[in-house]
Design a protein around this motif. Structure first.
Motif, PDB file in Angstrom:
ATOM      1  N   ALA A 188      25.793   1.500 123.368  1.00  0.00           N
ATOM      2  CA  ALA A 188      25.329   0.369 123.143  1.00  0.00           C
ATOM      3  C   ALA A 188      24.007   0.156 122.244  1.00  0.00           C
ATOM      4  N   GLY A 189      23.831  -0.921 121.974  1.00  0.00           N
ATOM      5  CA  GLY A 189      22.593  -1.300 120.707  1.00  0.00           C
ATOM      6  C   GLY A 189      23.227  -0.571 119.408  1.00  0.00           C
ATOM      7  N   GLY A 190      22.094   0.186 118.945  1.00  0.00           N
ATOM      8  CA  GLY A 190      21.943   0.842 117.490  1.00  0.00           C
ATOM      9  C   GLY A 190      22.048  -0.194 116.426  1.00  0.00           C
ATOM     10  N   PHE A 191      22.215   0.419 115.183  1.00  0.00           N
ATOM     11  CA  PHE A 191      22.251  -0.411 113.834  1.00  0.00           C
ATOM     12  C   PHE A 191      23.589  -1.023 113.680  1.00  0.00           C
ATOM     13  N   THR A 192      23.627  -2.195 112.978  1.00  0.00           N
ATOM     14  CA  THR A 192      24.973  -2.720 112.582  1.00  0.00           C
ATOM     15  C   THR A 192      25.159  -2.645 111.054  1.00  0.00           C
ATOM     16  N   LEU A 193      26.245  -2.949 110.684  1.00  0.00           N
ATOM     17  CA  LEU A 193      26.520  -2.953 109.199  1.00  0.00           C
ATOM     18  C   LEU A 193      25.629  -3.734 108.571  1.00  0.00           C
ATOM     19  N   ALA A 194      25.332  -5.133 109.229  1.00  0.00           N
ATOM     20  CA  ALA A 194      24.538  -6.250 108.728  1.00  0.00           C
ATOM     21  C   ALA A 194      23.135  -5.766 108.495  1.00  0.00           C
ATOM     22  N   ASP A 195      22.685  -4.788 109.476  1.00  0.00           N
ATOM     23  CA  ASP A 195      21.317  -4.408 109.541  1.00  0.00           C
ATOM     24  C   ASP A 195      21.025  -3.451 108.185  1.00  0.00           C
ATOM     25  N   VAL A 196      22.099  -2.428 107.840  1.00  0.00           N
ATOM     26  CA  VAL A 196      21.917  -1.866 106.540  1.00  0.00           C
ATOM     27  C   VAL A 196      22.032  -2.538 105.425  1.00  0.00           C
ATOM     28  N   LEU A 197      22.863  -3.579 105.191  1.00  0.00           N
ATOM     29  CA  LEU A 197      22.873  -4.497 104.182  1.00  0.00           C
ATOM     30  C   LEU A 197      21.560  -5.287 103.805  1.00  0.00           C
ATOM     31  N   ARG A 198      20.855  -5.605 105.044  1.00  0.00           N
ATOM     32  CA  ARG A 198      19.631  -6.324 104.765  1.00  0.00           C
ATOM     33  C   ARG A 198      18.369  -5.510 104.441  1.00  0.00           C
ATOM     34  N   ALA A 199      18.653  -4.151 104.554  1.00  0.00           N
ATOM     35  CA  ALA A 199      17.426  -3.275 104.355  1.00  0.00           C
ATOM     36  C   ALA A 199      17.122  -2.904 102.980  1.00  0.00           C
ATOM     37  N   PRO A 200      15.956  -2.822 102.496  1.00  0.00           N
ATOM     38  CA  PRO A 200      15.709  -2.759 100.937  1.00  0.00           C
ATOM     39  C   PRO A 200      16.415  -1.307 100.313  1.00  0.00           C
ATOM     40  N   ARG A 201      16.744  -1.302  99.337  1.00  0.00           N
ATOM     41  CA  ARG A 201      17.489  -0.176  98.958  1.00  0.00           C
ATOM     42  C   ARG A 201      17.338  -0.009  97.140  1.00  0.00           C
ATOM     43  N   SER A 202      17.715   0.979  96.609  1.00  0.00           N
ATOM     44  CA  SER A 202      17.499   1.348  95.381  1.00  0.00           C
ATOM     45  C   SER A 202      18.557   0.632  94.356  1.00  0.00           C
ATOM     46  N   CYS A 256      27.724   1.861 107.917  1.00  0.00           N
ATOM     47  CA  CYS A 256      27.060   2.125 109.227  1.00  0.00           C
ATOM     48  C   CYS A 256      27.954   2.780 110.100  1.00  0.00           C
ATOM     49  N   HIS A 257      28.046   3.827 110.494  1.00  0.00           N
ATOM     50  CA  HIS A 257      29.146   4.336 111.312  1.00  0.00           C
ATOM     51  C   HIS A 257      28.584   4.846 112.867  1.00  0.00           C
ATOM     52  N   ARG A 258      29.689   4.393 113.739  1.00  0.00           N
ATOM     53  CA  ARG A 258      29.698   4.731 115.279  1.00  0.00           C
ATOM     54  C   ARG A 258      30.577   5.998 115.371  1.00  0.00           C
ATOM     55  N   PHE A 259      30.138   7.052 115.624  1.00  0.00           N
ATOM     56  CA  PHE A 259      30.952   8.201 115.996  1.00  0.00           C
ATOM     57  C   PHE A 259      31.223   8.267 117.257  1.00  0.00           C
ATOM     58  N   VAL A 260      32.417   8.321 117.673  1.00  0.00           N
ATOM     59  CA  VAL A 260      32.890   8.747 118.890  1.00  0.00           C
ATOM     60  C   VAL A 260      32.520  10.398 119.149  1.00  0.00           C
ATOM     61  N   ALA A 314      18.583  15.884 117.771  1.00  0.00           N
ATOM     62  CA  ALA A 314      19.631  15.863 118.543  1.00  0.00           C
ATOM     63  C   ALA A 314      19.987  14.454 119.096  1.00  0.00           C
ATOM     64  N   ASN A 315      21.295  13.995 118.539  1.00  0.00           N
ATOM     65  CA  ASN A 315      21.741  12.747 119.133  1.00  0.00           C
ATOM     66  C   ASN A 315      20.872  11.615 118.470  1.00  0.00           C
ATOM     67  N   ALA A 316      20.189  11.768 117.647  1.00  0.00           N
ATOM     68  CA  ALA A 316      19.588  10.559 116.900  1.00  0.00           C
ATOM     69  C   ALA A 316      20.157  10.168 115.884  1.00  0.00           C
ATOM     70  N   PRO A 317      19.899   8.900 115.540  1.00  0.00           N
ATOM     71  CA  PRO A 317      20.771   8.237 114.298  1.00  0.00           C
ATOM     72  C   PRO A 317      20.162   9.114 112.929  1.00  0.00           C
ATOM     73  N   LEU A 318      21.092   9.179 112.058  1.00  0.00           N
ATOM     74  CA  LEU A 318      20.849   9.773 110.714  1.00  0.00           C
ATOM     75  C   LEU A 318      21.207   8.819 109.699  1.00  0.00           C
ATOM     76  N   THR A 319      20.114   9.196 108.319  1.00  0.00           N
ATOM     77  CA  THR A 319      20.413   8.359 107.125  1.00  0.00           C
ATOM     78  C   THR A 319      21.035   9.287 106.109  1.00  0.00           C
ATOM     79  N   THR A 366      12.905   3.051 111.851  1.00  0.00           N
ATOM     80  CA  THR A 366      12.935   1.498 112.048  1.00  0.00           C
ATOM     81  C   THR A 366      11.599   0.992 111.430  1.00  0.00           C
ATOM     82  N   PRO A 367      11.555  -0.202 110.830  1.00  0.00           N
ATOM     83  CA  PRO A 367      12.755  -0.898 110.230  1.00  0.00           C
ATOM     84  C   PRO A 367      13.276  -0.197 109.086  1.00  0.00           C
TER      85      PRO A 367
END
Length: 334
Positions: A254-268, A276-280, A302-307, A322-323
């Motif tokens: 539950a929760g976590g980041f969405t693809l829309a979140d990644v799209l909105r984020a500043p990038r090069s 934005c991947h959710r791994f089973v 451990a178990n934390a989101p990675l970039t 975050t952000p």
């Protein structure tokens, strides 16, 4: 949207997007990005899902995943009969779906762009050139060594699986071809299937599952298999390229980041795709990924989101903040 004038003369594509239940919320963003940024004419986008997608664009068509063969239940039965310790039947189902893309209803083009439902393209890209050559990603290096680029991998489940599956198969370089999309060409994929079935005497999908590394959650890869097969036996039909991307990898909770979140984020500005991947079974997958060196694995929380940032073939893995923000790595001071 139609193809821009710069895309005139490029071959037509069918697009296939498998959508797992965990990716339903992001799938519309992924499909819209393909319609907006693919420079090749798109004949149709075949969304393979349990429920129909809602798109105004008439090119988007639904394929009921319950009609795809082999189905999840058939894949699960084979995995169970061979003593798999992992609950990854749906993961292998979508791999086999991709490798069987030309058998899907109404797929008529000679090139099929297969794209994952949790990735969005943010730059205009052609996926097959005017000579009919597929533009395939080099993808992530087979060994994630900081500053090492395409360091050779001494262990990799996908390499072992592919070499068991296809007589004479071997990796042509140190890059995997795994980058959440690939362009299949009809005659190249048909030849891959023919060689496998001739060598093993069983349907392709059964041979594929039998060849996997059962000890690993990610015990085989359709992207690794096809990219290196095409580059070795059909080098005149493919052009390999590096694409820069930024992606978030996280658990399927539950929760976590969405693809829309990644799209909105500043990038090069050189970034061509975001994900934005959710791994089973997140912890199990990270623990059994061969391309992550043990030293790097121990350094990750451990178990934390990675970039994951991929640039010119080199991957950088850091804890997700975050952000979200993905600046130019060359200008990072941290």
């Amino acid at each position: 949207m139609g193809v821009t004038s710069a895309g005139v003369g490029l071959p037509e594509l069918d697009v296939v997007v498998p959508v797992a239940p965990k990716d339903v919320a992001d799938a519309a963003t992924a499909v819209e990005s393909l319609l907006r940024h693919c420079r090749n004419p798109i004949r149709a986008v075949h969304v393979v899902a349990a429920t129909p997608p809602r798109f105004a664009d008439p090119r988007v068509r639904w394929v009921d995943e319950s009609l795809v063969r082999p189905g999840v239940a058939e894949v699960e039965a084979v995995l169970r009969d061979t003593g798999s310790p992992h609950g990854n039947a749906t993961w292998y189902f979508q791999q086999l779906l991709k490798l069987g893309c030309f058998a899907l209803p109404d797929v008529a083009a000679d090139h099929v762009l297969v794209a994952d439902a949790d990735v969005a393209f943010v730059a205009d890209l052609a996926f097959a050139d005017r000579h009919g050559r597929a533009l395939v990603p080099a993808g992530y290096p087979l060994r994630w060594v900081p500053g090492g680029g395409a360091s050779g991998a001494v262990r990799h489940a996908a390499l072992r699986a592919a070499s068991r599956l296809v007589p004479g198969w071997r990796a042509v370089d140190g890059f995997s071809g795994m980058h959440h999309h690939v362009v299949f060409e009809r005659r190249v994929l048909a030849e891959l299937v023919r060689r496998v079935e001739q060598a093993h005497g069983v349907p392709f999908w059964r041979a594929f599952l039998a060849s996997r590394d059962r000890s690993r959650w990610t015990g085989a890869s359709e992207y690794v298999l096809y990219r290196h097969f095409a580059c070795r036996w059909f080098p005149e039909r493919v052009v390999v390229r590096h694409l820069s991307s930024v992606e978030v990898v996280q658990g399927d909770g539950a929760g976590g980041f969405t693809l829309a979140d990644v799209l909105r984020a500043p990038r090069s500005p050189d970034v061509a795709a975001v994900g934005c991947h959710r791994f089973v079974d997140y912890a199990d997958r990270i623990a059994t990924m061969d391309y992550i060196p043990d030293s790097l694995r121990r350094a990750l929380p451990a178990n934390a989101p990675l970039t994951l940032r991929l640039r010119r073939g080199e991957v950088t893995v850091t804890p997700t903040t975050t952000p979200l923000a993905f600046p130019d790595p060359a200008q990072d001071t941290a």
